[in-house]
Every structure is written in structure tokens, then in C-alpha cells.
Design an enzyme around this catalytic site. Structure first.
Site, PDB file in Angstrom:
ATOM      1  N   GLU A   1       0.450  -1.135   0.271  1.00 22.34           N
ATOM      2  CA  GLU A   1       0.065  -0.426  -0.069  1.00 22.34           C
ATOM      3  C   GLU A   1       1.316   0.912   0.042  1.00 22.34           C
ATOM      4  O   GLU A   1       2.066   1.304   0.922  1.00 22.34           O
ATOM      5  CB  GLU A   1      -0.615  -0.121   1.530  1.00 22.34           C
ATOM      6  CG  GLU A   1      -2.039   1.057   1.263  1.00 22.34           C
ATOM      7  CD  GLU A   1      -1.758   1.850   2.018  1.00 22.34           C
ATOM      8  OE1 GLU A   1      -1.449   3.198   1.742  1.00 22.34           O
ATOM      9  OE2 GLU A   1      -2.184   1.574   3.146  1.00 22.34           O
TER      10      GLU A   1
ATOM     11  N   CYS B   1      -2.490   7.925   4.421  1.00 21.77           N
ATOM     12  CA  CYS B   1      -2.794   7.391   3.472  1.00 21.77           C
ATOM     13  C   CYS B   1      -3.803   7.817   2.926  1.00 21.77           C
ATOM     14  O   CYS B   1      -4.039   7.995   1.465  1.00 21.77           O
ATOM     15  CB  CYS B   1      -2.511   5.662   3.397  1.00 21.77           C
ATOM     16  SG  CYS B   1      -1.318   4.912   4.544  1.00 21.77           S
TER      17      CYS B   1
END
Lengths: 525, 525
Positions: B264, B301
Site C-alpha cells: 500500500e 495514507c
């Protein structure tokens, strides 16, 4: 009858590249018509059309996709005997086998129609809002799976119908909502075109965008690599050689935006004969094994290319029976001259290895491209010392590994690469040993079968035709069976999306009546 | 209190490599104790132990795995305030945030315990034998999912608890039956060691093999690459930078036997402000946006790094409100000196681009490693012409893209790379335009949210924390939420396996009472 044209978004296009003809491998004769290879321009057209079609096709529901898949199956059947005749001429495979393969192909399309309708592929999940939760409220979050995008499918040589233009990769991609661009295998271009026309006609009859399906002919970097590296292609399905699969996987990984490749590549499909089974039925096992080995010239991904057993009278009896059956085998025509010569070279190379003995060869034949079956043997020690002895020889060739004891059988199992299948012949008295073997096989194979033979892959819900590398490039899935649809889907979460804008799969009231997980609880709610 | 040791299969090991200390980013002071980096020898030991443990751990049932996960959660809680204090000292994150993150981490472990118990992860499917079927009988075929093998987990810097040693990757891998080798992030080694000890103690208390969990310190090819390329590691979980994720993916793909990498990596999390929403509540949206942008120094994120809207009075009002709020922002401490300087450089580089204007900066501070928020703007045309404007600047930096009309909003959406999230602010009068935007966002983001802000990722069944490349390396899954368990599983089919040898998930009579698909039909049968 085939015309030699590719099909780009419903339009016949004669490729301007290299001209090729199919070859009847049983005679070596070239068949009419000529086919023109496509190149970068045709890849561009097909991918642009697929991209455009995706905007519409991704929004179709399970019912619409099911109707398309059923229309394709109907269309393939409507071609009638001409399809089987052409496939027979192009591949040398027996008509009965091809008739069965056609039924398998249409059955597979109809099974994926059921899957599309049933709706579990959407993976619907709903975690309702908890506005009063402390310390923080929970938003309304819903999840469904959406289609990845246009998929490139590479037809294989050995199943001109079931793993080709409208085979499992195409059926599962269409069921998932992905347009498909097929690269046909040059070994059966006429069969490919005939099936491709049936698919294109079904797309048109269902009122779907023509770009939902295209069929290209071509080879090498000009077509295959161009297709895999086109930015509009979002996933790849491939069945074929290890070198071919690895080349596509490398091309896909080197893209600015890498995409998943599902390549089904190479497997020797070990068969373990345990002492109890050999004591009970060694002779019968030898005959059955030879039947599985020589079926269809051994041109199956699941051909039993490796046999592992403890040395002794049981194995001797098995080998006597198997060798006798193999020696009686008449040569059968292989798919292409290239496959036939690669087989001959592979058997010669294996037989030339120092620790390998030839136990039996099938009968010779004056006909071209015949497969002369081969049964070889070696010791477990030699096998464990040589990576070369573990390589697949595509065709009716199998290597027997003689082990000194059960511990050596386990050592051989542990040294195996990833496999599509692993077979165990055992009686109840072998179960204690099997208990040690089973976890080793689970880590190395996608399918474990008992007291049968690996050739013959049932198309159903529970089938796995996959396995650890190098049998496939991604062990987390299968290329046969209904789970294959998951290769072409990805999850999307919807947080506090207004009810009017929610997709049906996660809409309030469950309009399609599908299975959904609400707060983790599965139900039709 | 941390000792500076790694934990290899339950044993404390002080690394013989480079010595490092954690740094308190709010003062720049080094913290005790010293930690020793490990290298190839420690990777070898940890992987050998994980491989050995896998033989036992893969055979555990859902209940045993659930107890382990619960014991880890209990153990983390039992550390008490010392854990939050150490994490605060090492990361500069506020104590309240870390207390919440600890609750999220233990909640996540307990959620995966539920998932392990519930049993759907086994994906059980049974196609019973049809001995009378013509032309060929059907064998009995059953499918279940098995653990891939030992998993390497790379802790992230920005969530020292929830995406670190016992974070989502570790919890889902353990739930799937995979031993875990964690590479701790050097930004919080003490926190890592304290949590690692809790995990190792839980493993021991549950009577599981010590190799089920190891924790390593180290960096670069000597440790990270060595771990990913160890032949016993079967999958990788990573949260971090794009360059870091791509390097691990390349190393994994270059292995003789490639393995899946779930990285990720990078996302700018576009926020679309539609005209109706701006007309109704531009000022409020500006203030809320600034709150989401500056939360935790923007070190999420899902930080909203891009805002897209049609130029006009509504957008002006939004920007006025947002700029005012940003200008009032006090600098907050960033995680590490390296992240703070990369942030400063990233903002300067973005602001120096010809077509970019600086709308507001947060207050300056004399404290080290402070994050001075930044709000910039550019035109849609400039944005569409420059890939550089789409790059993530990790921290409280956001770029507003002014569009001439709604068509340009759509063009910007279509030009976006893959994203973890996409946010839409809209009222009912915007729904017609949203209907065009939504399918574009579905193809570019893993989570779509309405009238909220992307920071704050709920851990539940429906969450997707994933998305198309480059937000992750594999869009087909998620790293947060219960679906994450599927990353570490693969299907195996059992054909005609004797009942006594069948795994419980597919045994006759459904001994664990789990959901199974029998002949395609879902039920607890």
C-alpha cells in the site's frame, strides 16, 4: 467456414502481417484459407473498442451477462458439425474428444451464466451506520466487487475449444463484466475464427457494444506483448508454456502500471503409489496409468509425468503392467509439428541423462507428428540431485522415481516444484503414511486426488485448476471452475453514498435478492 | 521497557549490525536504548523458524487462531500506559491519538479472531460425486483455502501500532494460518519491541511454535530484500512509500519462485466539490477540509492532497475559509526528521512549479520537525499537462485544481492515477453530474465517500483500504478490513479423498458448522 479474418469489435479484418495457414498434423498438409497476422494497429483498435465497451459492459447486471454467455453457448452449438470437423483437421484430435470438449465448453459458458445470475461474485457487504457509537460514530460502509477492465486472453494449443476463444478465461472474464480481447493460437485459427464469430454475433444479438469482444491473430512482440502492455488491458489469462507465461508476466510487471497475469504454465503432476495400493492392485494401476498417460497424446496440463513409489515387488508389477501397455500403444497425432518435435527432443534429452533408464516406448509410426509414448525411470537419489529431471516434457512421457523407503518418498515430495495436481493411490492401511504426505502435497499442488488419474478436469464449483509456481503465476486462484471469476474483480467500498446512487448489489432492500454480508453476517438480506 | 533486542522465534537477539536509537522528533533528542540491526543471519534464523512453525500453525483451526489473536490483544493492553508513552516519545504523535490507535489495533486483532472462528475464510465448497452421470460419472470434489506460508510484514512509520508489528497485516496473516516475520520500522523500534514481546508471549502462552512470530530490526538490501527473497517467505505485506513498495515488488518478482506483494503505497485522495455542495456550505466545507488536511500532520495514507472543483464564487468561499483555517494552523511534530525534511522539500518543489500558487501556509515554528501546512492551487489545464502535480507530498499539503466547467472536472478525474479514496461533496441537485463522475471514480479508487473526509479508516467487514496502482500493488484486495485475510490464502481441491483424511472445513457433516457452497448452493450444510 473460416475466412481468414480477425474480428475487431464485430468487424472482420484481414491482417496485413505475416500470412499463415493451419496445418493438418496428421498429414502435414496446409489447410485453406490463409490467415493474416495482425500487429500494433489491430491491437490498438481492439483495445480502444474494448475500453469504450467497458464503460457500458461493466454496468450490466448478472442477468444481462448470463444471457450473453448463454447466447454464446447456443451460437457455438449452432455451428454444428463443421466446428468439430475443422478442429479435428487443425489439431488431429479425435472427433469424439472434440465433441466432448465442445459440450464442456458450452457447459462452462452456461455454468458462468448461473454464476453471473446468482450474484455472489459481487461480494456484497454492508456495515450499517452507527451514529450513536462512542467515541466516534460509524459511517455507513458498503462493499461490492467491480470488473477490472478489458482482459487479454491467450488461447492454448491443446484445448481448441475449452481453453481457447470462448474457453474458461473468456467465460469468467465476461461473467465478471470485463470485455475480452483474444489472441488466437496459430495451431487452430479456423476453429478460433468460427467460435469468434459466434461470440461476436451473440454480443450483437444481446445489444452490447461490439468492442466487448475481439479476436486477433498474430505472434511475438508485435502482437502478444503489444496486447499485454496496452494501457487499457487490465488483466491477462494465459494457458501455455512456462517460457511463454513467464514472458507475459515479465511484460505485465514492467508496465508503468503493472497488471495481474494468470498464467497456467507447467506441471508434471506427480502420482504417488503407496505400498498398500501396490500390494492390492499393481497390475491394474499400471494399465490405468498408461491409459491416462497416453490419452490425447499426453497433451494435457494434468498429464501424469512423474510416478513416485517405494521399490519392491509391488512397483515391479506396476511397471511390468505399465510398460507392457505403453509398448502396445499406437502413436497418436500431436497438435502441431512443433509440439511433436519438441516432444521427441524432450524424451531424447531425458533418456540421455546418465541415471535414467528407458522402460518402454510406444510403437513407431510412419505417419507425421506421431507421439511415441515413453516410460522412463530413475532413482530417488538421482531425481533429488537433478533439477532437469523435474522439467515437463509435453506429451505422453512419464518418469518413474524409485525410492528406497517411505522417507525417500517424502523427500521427493518435498523437493517438488508447484503442481496443478498430485495423485495418491492408497488403501486404508496406507493412511498413516498418507497423513505425513498430505500436508506436503497441499503446499505444492492445487488439486489432490485419490485413487484416480489427474487427466480430466471437472468444471464445477469446487474445482481448482491452479497451484503454486511454476504450475501457475498466481496460486491464489484457479483457471477452471466458478472461483475463476474472482481473478477479474476488485472490491470497492462506498461510504455514506446516498441511497439513490448506490449500486444494486449493495442497495437498500437487496433488490436482486443476492447473498450479502451485513455486519459480518451472511444472508439474503 | 525496550531492551534493544530483536525477537527471533521467542528469543531476544541483539543485532550485530548498525546501532540505532529512536529519535524524539519533537526535540531531536535520541532515546535509550540502543537497537542493533540484524542482517542475513537473523533473516535466515527467523525464516527457518517460521518455516518450521508453519508445519504446525497451518494445521490450527479457527478457534486456536482466534485465541492467539485475542491473547495478543490482551497482551498489548497489559503493557499499559508505558506503550503509549514510548510511542509518543518515538513518533511525536499525541497521546490521545495513540490511545485511540491502540484501541483500533486491539479491536482489529479481536475482529480477526471473530473472522477466524466464523470460518468463511476457508471458502469451503463441495461438489458431491455423481456416480450415475452420463457420459462420465463425476468424482467427489471439495475445495478449501489453505495458508500460503510464512509472511513478511513491513511496519509503516505513520501508524506505530495499527500498521506495524501487530497491525492489520500481521492480524490477517495470523488469522489465515501464516507465521509472520516483521521488519520493524526504525522510526519506532522501542514501540515495536514492546508489542513484539506481547506477540511472542501470546504465541508461547497458546502453546504454539515460537517461530510463528519473529521481529527484526534492520534496513536496506541486507535485511529487507533478504527477507523478501528468502525462499521460505510466501507473501509480503507492506505499507509505506511508492519507491519502497516498488523495490519490494521488483525483488519478489525476480525470485526464482515469485510471490505476491501487497504494498500500500501512494495516494493523493482527490476530493470533488460539486456546485450544489459549494452553494450550500462552502465555508463549512473549507473549515472541515482544513481539519482533515492537518490532522496528524497530514501523515495519513488517506490525507486529502487534491481538491477538484469548478471555479466561481462557491470555490472562492471554500478557499477563503480553508486558507484562513490553514493559516491559523500551529505546526505539529512530524514522525521523523527525514519525513519532515522530505515534506519541506516536496512543498517547495510543488510551489516552485510555474502554474502553482500558494494560497496559504500554516504558522512557522521554532520547534524541530514541525509540519507547516500548505494549501496550493493550479488550473485544470496545468494539472492535466503535468504528471508532477499528481505526486503525493506526504504531510499536510493539498493542491486545489480549478476547473472551468464540469466537463473539466471529469477530465481531471479521468487523468487520475489509482487512489485509495475519492471523496465527493454533493447535494441532491448535483446527482446528475455525480452519475457521470461515479463510474470514473469506481475505476480509480478503492473507497468512494460522500459528504465526509477520507482520513479515518473504519476497521470492519465492508472497508476497502486498497485501490488501483499506484495506491497499491494489487487492486484485488484490501489491507484494512476483514477481506484482508484473503491475501494470504489459496484454494486447494480434494478429489475422492477418503472421508477420514478430509480437512474439517470440507468434512462430511460440517463439524465446524461453517458456511459452505454445496453444488453451488450456499448454506451451513
Amino acid at each position: 467456414m473460416p475466412t481468414g479474418n480477425m474480428i475487431i469489435a464485430g468487424t472482420p479484418v484481414f491482417g496485413g502481417g505475416k500470412r499463415v495457414r493451419a496445418v493438418d498434423p496428421s498429414t502435414g498438409a496446409e489447410l485453406e484459407p490463409e490467415f493474416g497476422h495482425g500487429g500494433a494497429a489491430e491491437v490498438e483498435q481492439a483495445c480502444a473498442a474494448a475500453h469504450e465497451a467497458f464503460a457500458v459492459y461493466r454496468e450490466t447486471g448478472g442477468e444481462q451477462r448470463a444471457r450473453l454467455l448463454e447466447a454464446i453457448a447456443d451460437g457455438i452449438e449452432a455451428i454444428g458439425p463443421a466446428l468439430v470437423d475443422r478442429a479435428h483437421a487443425e489439431t488431429g484430435l479425435p472427433t469424439a474428444r472434440l465433441t466432448g470438449e465442445r459440450a464442456r465448453t458450452t457447459g462452462q459458458l452456461r455454468l458462468f451464466a448461473e454464476v453471473a445470475r446468482e450474484g455472489s461474485w459481487a461480494g456484497a457487504r454492508i456495515d450499517p451506520a452507527l451514529p450513536d457509537r462512542t467515541p466516534l460514530p460509524r459511517a455507513d460502509i458498503r462493499q461490492r466487487k467491480v470488473a477490472l477492465g478489458p482482459v487479454a486472453v491467450f488461447g492454448s494449443s491443446n484445448f481448441p475449444l475449452a481453453f481457447s476463444v470462448a474457453g474458461g478465461d473468456t467465460a469468467s472474464a465476461l461473467a465478471a463484466g470485463c470485455p475480452v480481447v483474444v489472441k488466437a493460437h496459430d495451431a487452430h485459427p479456423g476453429t478460433s475464427e468460427m467460435v469468434g464469430r459466434a461470440v461476436a454475433q451473440a454480443v450483437a444479438a444481446c445489444g452490447l457494444p461490439a468492442g466487448t469482444f475481439s479476436l486477433l491473430f498474430g505472434s511475438g512482440p508485435g502482437l502478444g506483448t503489444a496486447l499485454v502492455t496496452d494501457p487499457r488491458i487490465q488483466a491477462v489469462g494465459f494457458t501455455g508454456s512456462r517460457s511463454g507465461g513467464l514472458a507475459l508476466a515479465a511484460a505485465a510487471a514492467a508496465r508503468p502500471r503493472p497488471i495481474p497475469v494468470h498464467a497456467e504454465m507447467s506441471s508434471v503432476n506427480p502420482v504417488f503409489l503407496l505400498p498398500g495400493a501396490l500390494a492390492e492392485r499393481a497390475g491394474q494401476l499400471g494399465a490405468e496409468f498408461a491409459g491416462s498417460l497416453t490419452l490425447g497424446s499426453g497433451q494435457f496440463c494434468t498429464n501424469p509425468g512423474l510416478v513416485i513409489a517405494v521399490d519392491g515387488p509391488g512397483l515391479d508389477a506396476f511397471l511390468e503392467s505399465a510398460a507392457e501397455a505403453v509398448a502396445r500403444t499406437e502413436p497418436t497425432t500431436m497438435l502441431t509439428p512443433g509440439i511433436a518435435s519438441a516432444y521427441d527432443e524432450g524424451v531424447s534429452a531425458l533418456a540421455a541423462q546418465e541415471p535414467v533408464s528407458v522402460l518402454a516406448r510406444g510403437r513407431e509410426s510412419a505417419q507425421p507428428n506421431g507421439c511415441r509414448a515413453a516410460l522412463l525411470s530413475t532413482s530417488a537419489k538421482s531425481f533429488l540431485d537433478s533439477d532437469a529431471l523435474q522439467q515437463e516434457v509435453f506429451g505422453s512421457c512419464s518418469l518413474v522415481v524409485r525410492c528406497a523407503d517411505v522417507a525417500q518418498v517424502l523427500a521427493v515430495a518435498e523437493a517438488l516444484e508447484g503442481q496443478l495436481t498430485a495423485t495418491v493411490h492408497a488403501t486404508e492401511q496406507d493412511h498413516e503414511q498418507v497423513a505425513d504426505l498430505l500436508p506436503v502435497l497441499e503446499q505444492r499442488a492445487g488439486r489432490i486426488l485419490f485413487n484416480g488419474w489427474p487427466t480430466g478436469v471437472e468444471v464445477g464449483h469446487a474445482m481448482v485448476h491452479g497451484g503454486p509456481f511454476p504450475s501457475t503465476s498466481d496460486s491464489r486462484t484457479t483457471s477452471v471452475g466458478t472461483l475463476a471469476i474472482e481473478r477479474f474483480l476488485r472490491p470497492v467500498a462506498y461510504q455514506d453514498v446516498p441511497p439513490a446512487l448506490l449500486p444494486r448489489a449493495v442497495a437498500d432492500g437487496n433488490p436482486d435478492g443476492i447473498w450479502r454480508r451485513v455486519d459480518g453476517e451472511l444472508g439474503k438480506h
